[in-house]
Design a protein around this motif. Structure first.
Motif, PDB file in Angstrom:
ATOM      1  N   GLY A   1     -21.448  36.147 -19.083  1.00 17.90           N
ATOM      2  CA  GLY A   1     -21.091  37.368 -19.786  1.00 17.90           C
ATOM      3  C   GLY A   1     -21.414  37.335 -21.271  1.00 17.90           C
ATOM      4  N   VAL A   2     -22.474  36.642 -21.653  1.00 20.45           N
ATOM      5  CA  VAL A   2     -22.813  36.547 -23.078  1.00 20.45           C
ATOM      6  C   VAL A   2     -23.199  37.915 -23.625  1.00 20.45           C
ATOM      7  CG1 VAL A   2     -23.564  34.144 -22.887  1.00 20.45           C
ATOM      8  CG2 VAL A   2     -25.243  35.982 -22.591  1.00 20.45           C
ATOM      9  N   SER A   3     -22.894  38.130 -24.891  1.00 19.49           N
ATOM     10  CA  SER A   3     -23.236  39.408 -25.522  1.00 19.49           C
ATOM     11  C   SER A   3     -24.603  39.362 -26.189  1.00 19.49           C
ATOM     12  CB  SER A   3     -22.170  39.777 -26.559  1.00 19.49           C
ATOM     13  OG  SER A   3     -22.069  38.765 -27.545  1.00 19.49           O
ATOM     14  N   SER A   4     -25.149  38.156 -26.329  1.00 25.76           N
ATOM     15  CA  SER A   4     -26.481  38.017 -26.922  1.00 25.76           C
ATOM     16  C   SER A   4     -27.128  36.744 -26.411  1.00 25.76           C
ATOM     17  CB  SER A   4     -26.394  37.970 -28.453  1.00 25.76           C
ATOM     18  OG  SER A   4     -25.765  36.773 -28.875  1.00 25.76           O
ATOM     19  N   ILE A   5     -28.455  36.717 -26.465  1.00 26.78           N
ATOM     20  CA  ILE A   5     -29.214  35.517 -26.110  1.00 26.78           C
ATOM     21  C   ILE A   5     -30.226  35.252 -27.215  1.00 26.78           C
ATOM     22  CG2 ILE A   5     -30.816  34.433 -24.492  1.00 26.78           C
ATOM     23  CD1 ILE A   5     -29.625  36.105 -22.267  1.00 26.78           C
ATOM     24  N   THR A   6     -30.147  34.075 -27.807  1.00 25.89           N
ATOM     25  CA  THR A   6     -31.151  33.645 -28.781  1.00 25.89           C
ATOM     26  C   THR A   6     -32.072  32.649 -28.097  1.00 25.89           C
ATOM     27  OG1 THR A   6     -29.673  33.959 -30.675  1.00 25.89           O
ATOM     28  CG2 THR A   6     -31.543  32.480 -30.989  1.00 25.89           C
TER      29      THR A   6
ATOM     30  N   GLU B   1     -32.661  42.907 -14.913  1.00 24.44           N
ATOM     31  CA  GLU B   1     -31.229  43.108 -15.097  1.00 24.44           C
ATOM     32  C   GLU B   1     -30.911  44.576 -15.393  1.00 24.44           C
ATOM     33  OE1 GLU B   1     -28.797  40.850 -14.739  1.00 24.44           O
ATOM     34  OE2 GLU B   1     -30.316  39.363 -14.146  1.00 24.44           O
ATOM     35  N   GLN B   2     -29.774  45.042 -14.869  1.00 24.58           N
ATOM     36  CA  GLN B   2     -29.346  46.407 -15.144  1.00 24.58           C
ATOM     37  C   GLN B   2     -28.908  46.551 -16.592  1.00 24.58           C
ATOM     38  OE1 GLN B   2     -29.578  48.910 -12.964  1.00 24.58           O
ATOM     39  NE2 GLN B   2     -28.918  50.348 -14.555  1.00 24.58           N
ATOM     40  N   THR B   3     -28.162  45.557 -17.087  1.00 23.83           N
ATOM     41  CA  THR B   3     -27.753  45.546 -18.486  1.00 23.83           C
ATOM     42  C   THR B   3     -28.351  44.318 -19.149  1.00 23.83           C
ATOM     43  OG1 THR B   3     -25.713  44.381 -17.928  1.00 23.83           O
ATOM     44  CG2 THR B   3     -25.613  46.778 -18.066  1.00 23.83           C
ATOM     45  N   ILE B   4     -28.984  44.537 -20.282  1.00 22.73           N
ATOM     46  CA  ILE B   4     -29.652  43.457 -21.009  1.00 22.73           C
ATOM     47  C   ILE B   4     -28.910  43.224 -22.326  1.00 22.73           C
ATOM     48  CG2 ILE B   4     -31.799  42.727 -22.120  1.00 22.73           C
ATOM     49  CD1 ILE B   4     -33.296  44.488 -20.111  1.00 22.73           C
ATOM     50  N   PRO B   5     -28.430  42.001 -22.561  1.00 17.52           N
ATOM     51  CA  PRO B   5     -27.710  41.726 -23.803  1.00 17.52           C
ATOM     52  C   PRO B   5     -28.652  41.768 -25.001  1.00 17.52           C
ATOM     53  CG  PRO B   5     -28.097  39.699 -22.598  1.00 17.52           C
ATOM     54  CD  PRO B   5     -28.540  40.811 -21.697  1.00 17.52           C
ATOM     55  N   ASN B   6     -28.097  41.727 -26.198  1.00 20.91           N
ATOM     56  CA  ASN B   6     -28.930  41.620 -27.390  1.00 20.91           C
ATOM     57  C   ASN B   6     -29.776  40.352 -27.280  1.00 20.91           C
ATOM     58  OD1 ASN B   6     -27.884  43.875 -29.003  1.00 20.91           O
ATOM     59  ND2 ASN B   6     -25.965  42.725 -28.943  1.00 20.91           N
ATOM     60  N   VAL B   7     -31.054  40.492 -27.580  1.00 21.88           N
ATOM     61  CA  VAL B   7     -31.971  39.361 -27.440  1.00 21.88           C
ATOM     62  C   VAL B   7     -32.664  39.097 -28.769  1.00 21.88           C
ATOM     63  CG1 VAL B   7     -33.995  38.445 -26.236  1.00 21.88           C
ATOM     64  CG2 VAL B   7     -32.373  39.901 -25.010  1.00 21.88           C
ATOM     65  N   HIS B   8     -32.663  37.826 -29.158  1.00 19.77           N
ATOM     66  CA  HIS B   8     -33.383  37.420 -30.369  1.00 19.77           C
ATOM     67  C   HIS B   8     -34.398  36.356 -29.963  1.00 19.77           C
ATOM     68  CE1 HIS B   8     -34.018  36.770 -34.697  1.00 19.77           C
ATOM     69  NE2 HIS B   8     -34.180  35.504 -34.359  1.00 19.77           N
ATOM     70  N   LEU B   9     -35.671  36.651 -30.179  1.00 26.42           N
ATOM     71  CA  LEU B   9     -36.746  35.721 -29.837  1.00 26.42           C
ATOM     72  C   LEU B   9     -37.213  35.005 -31.102  1.00 26.42           C
ATOM     73  CD1 LEU B   9     -38.842  38.088 -27.524  1.00 26.42           C
ATOM     74  CD2 LEU B   9     -37.098  36.448 -26.825  1.00 26.42           C
TER      75      LEU B   9
END
Length: 365
Positions: free
Chosen positions: A132-137, A164-172
């Motif tokens: 259930g993370v709100s973001s992925i770095t 995914e149906q819902t995509i968390p905030n993503v930082h690449l």
């Protein structure tokens, strides 16, 4: 200033290139088959031709899968590299992941993934989503950007998330080729080896890339290999050029160590095939230093790699050492890889928290 509230933990994905599950023909065949069919790695063949060539010829021959009782060249090299802890790349990646997890605390979920083989990016992303993370770095363990490494990692992450149906905030994270924290670790590792004055010459050897891939990164079409000294500085047109970033890494380490001009060379290793790759080639530099310059003792950095692997331990530490001796040289001292060095763990934690707008104290603070 508005700051978006995080309702879940923050996810971090550390990603390296990959490694076979075991130093056996079948495992190496699987790894090579996945790695070499990535269109960002071999980018000059149509998809079907690439699949047939790699899976039908290259991977079976190099792994020895066609004759399991006589391992191929790649399998033999992995058998030399393997330790009691398995693949160094994976082993040190696991240590780094555990250390970063401990240092960041309960508000973060850290996972390790390999672009090819296990643990896969897909499985690691699924675990982060399940938490259930709100973001992925996404933090690739490649300091310099290349389409065949960081670009491929980012593409795979986006492919997985697109389902995914819902995509968390993503930082690449794109690159960190001259970040002060990274540069200082490389410089300190060189200092730990002994006085820099003892070496006849210092080499900064990076993994090579075909020149065609470097040219593809030049969207202007008028800079790469068309402007003299095109890698001597980073600007808008070459900000994503792998070779330019490698040269920038060299300049940063040189500045940190205070090395005089003429005492070092930037070069590229691991060339395959007959196309022109980034130059100069490390093997040619070694030959010139031994035969024409009388060099006996060399110090060699490998700043494209953050952990022991075939390119450092075997290619430089064994193969290049043998060639150098045959040409009259004596010793190539490899600057130790970052591996599980606490200073490297500090650097990763620092770079991650810096990018996420927070500060986590290092062990020395």
């Amino acid at each position: 200033m508005y700051v978006q509230q995080h309702f879940g933990k923050q996810g971090i994905l550390l990603v390296n290139l990959g490694t076979p599950d075991a130093p056996t023909p079948r495992a190496v065949n699987r790894y090579l088959g996945e790695f070499l069919t990535d269109p960002r790695v071999i980018d000059n063949l149509p998809g079907l031709a690439q699949q047939v060539l790699v899976r039908g010829i290259i991977a079976p021959i190099r792994s020895g899968i066609v004759n399991p009782f006589k391992p191929g060249g790649s399998t033999k090299l992995y058998q030399e590299l393997w330790t009691e802890n398995g693949s160094p790349l994976k082993y040190y990646g696991e240590i780094l992941t555990a250390a970063v997890t401990e240092r960041l605390g309960d508000e973060y979920v850290v996972r390790l993934a390999m672009r090819y083989q296990q643990p896969s990016i897909e499985s690691a992303v699924r675990e982060l989503i399940a938490e259930g993370v709100s973001s992925i770095t996404v933090f690739p363990l490649f300091p310099q950007y290349a389409s065949a490494t960081t670009g491929s990692v980012h593409q795979e992450v986006m492919r997985v998330l697109s389902k995914e149906q819902t995509i968390p905030n993503v930082h690449l994270v794109n690159s960190y080729y001259e970040h002060p924290l990274l540069i200082k670790v490389f410089a300190d590792n060189a200092r730990d080896v002994g006085p820099l004055s003892q070496w006849d010459h210092i080499i900064f050897s990076y993994h090579g890339l075909p020149q065609r891939q470097l040219k593809k990164a030049d969207n202007s079409g008028c800079h790469c290999y068309k402007v003299e000294g095109c890698c001597n500085r980073i600007g808008q047109v070459n900000q994503f050029c792998y070779s330019a970033q490698c040269h920038a890494t060299t300049r940063a380490i040189v500045a940190e160590l205070g090395l005089p001009e003429g005492s070092y060379t930037t070069s590229f290793q691991s060339r395959l095939g007959f196309d022109d790759w980034a130059k100069p080639y490390t093997i040619d530099v070694l030959e010139d230093l031994a035969k024409n310059k009388g060099a006996k003792k060399l110090l060699c950095f490998s700043p494209a790699f953050v952990a022991d692997c075939l390119e450092t331990t075997i290619e430089i530490g064994v193969e290049y050492q043998e060639e150098f001796e045959a040409w009259g040289g004596e010793h190539i001292q490899l600057v130790p890889s970052l591996n599980d060095d606490p200073r490297w763990i500090d650097a990763v934690v620092g770079m991650l928290t810096e990018r996420m707008g927070e500060k986590v104290l290092t062990e020395g603070q």
